[in-house]
Enzyme design. Structure first.
Site: not given
Length: 311
Positions: A37-38
């Site tokens: 996930l960013d």
């Protein structure tokens, strides 16, 4: 210590930062995850501990569900709110039915070019490193699948949507494409992953909860066994002798099958012993109906074998 851990990732840290934190909490270096996930995103991060790292590929392939907020009128170099504004465009006040029509038209196959600010490597170098040096690298477009795209909220310059998509889908790229079809520019102002395969963020723990559990010696209560994490795969129960052979890398013959779900050639199956303990993941090389209890040959190709502590 082996198992799958569902973590509710906060906004800010990278996925690797959280791998490091879980290593410290659980006292092992064997920690991975099933889909990054960013940093600006929150939500479900499926962490893999111990022998669970062996099943990463089987969990990575799962479809994902995200809820995102799209800000219209401005483009950024990262396609999200953490980036530098690169361009602006006027925004026509949104009409809900028009926004719904645009989203509906994007369901199905969708061609994406990975963004420069991503972890994909080209010639051994992550794209985001080149992007920070101001370089543009040629990337190959790929086909992803948008299974569902639902409008949640619609404002004058913002909209919220939910997307169910195949692995490898960049929601930032999808958001930019939605803005383009609405006749303007846009970038994501928020992103949260709510589901990954069979797992939901509603069953995930926060870092604070995990830390408190560790202090009380209860961190194992949050672990999901490998077998439970793989319940979407057909189950095949083996005799004790065949089970022993599997743990040593020996393919089980059809004659040693005690019970089996209706698997087909090419399916991935769980091989378990008479006590339901997970022994291995295997690929069926024939249909279940093509085996019989007199066959000495094996209908399976072993993919992953687990030691006793991993069941």
């Amino acid at each position: 210590m082996d198992g799958v851990l569902l973590l509710d990732k906060p906004i800010g840290p990278t996925s690797h930062d959280l791998v490091y934190k879980i290593r410290r909490l659980y006292g092992t270096r064997k920690v991975g995850h099933a889909g990054t996930l960013d940093p600006f995103a929150s939500g479900l991060l499926v962490m893999l501990i111990g022998q669970a790292t062996k099943i990463s590929n089987f969990l990575l392939n799962a479809d994902k569900t995200y809820e995102a907020e799209l800000k219209l009128g401005e483009a950024t170099d990262t396609l999200d709110h953490t980036g530098r504004i690169t361009d602006a465009a006027p925004v026509t006040p949104l009409v809900r039915r028009d926004a719904e029509r645009v989203l509906s038209a994007m369901i199905g196959e969708f061609e994406q070019t990975p963004p420069m600010f991503s972890a994909i490597k080209v010639n051994g170098t992550p794209l985001h490193r080149a992007a920070r040096r101001g370089k543009e690298v040629e990337r190959k477009a790929k086909i992803v699948h948008i299974h569902a795209l639902t409008l949640l909220e619609c404002g004058e310059t913002r909209l919220r949507f939910r997307v169910v998509c195949s692995k490898g889908t960049y929601v930032r790229v999808l958001g930019s494409a939605i803005a383009e079809r609405l006749g303007t520019l846009g970038h994501l102002s928020a992103l949260r992953r709510t589901h990954s395969g069979q797992f939901s963020v509603s069953g995930a723990a926060t870092l604070e909860e995990l830390t408190a559990a560790t202090e009380k010696g209860r961190e194992e209560e949050y672990l999901i066994s490998l077998d439970r994490a793989l319940t979407n795969y057909h189950k095949v129960k083996l005799t004790p002798s065949a089970g022993c052979g599997v743990t040593h890398g020996v393919r089980p013959p059809a004659i040693e099958i005690l019970a089996a779900d209706d698997f087909h050639c090419g399916d991935v199956v769980r091989l378990v012993d008479e006590n339901e303990r997970l022994l291995a993941l295997a690929k069926a090389v024939v249909d279940a109906g093509e085996t019989n209890d007199e066959q000495a040959s094996s209908p399976f190709e072993l993919l992953r074998v687990f030691t006793e502590s991993g069941a």
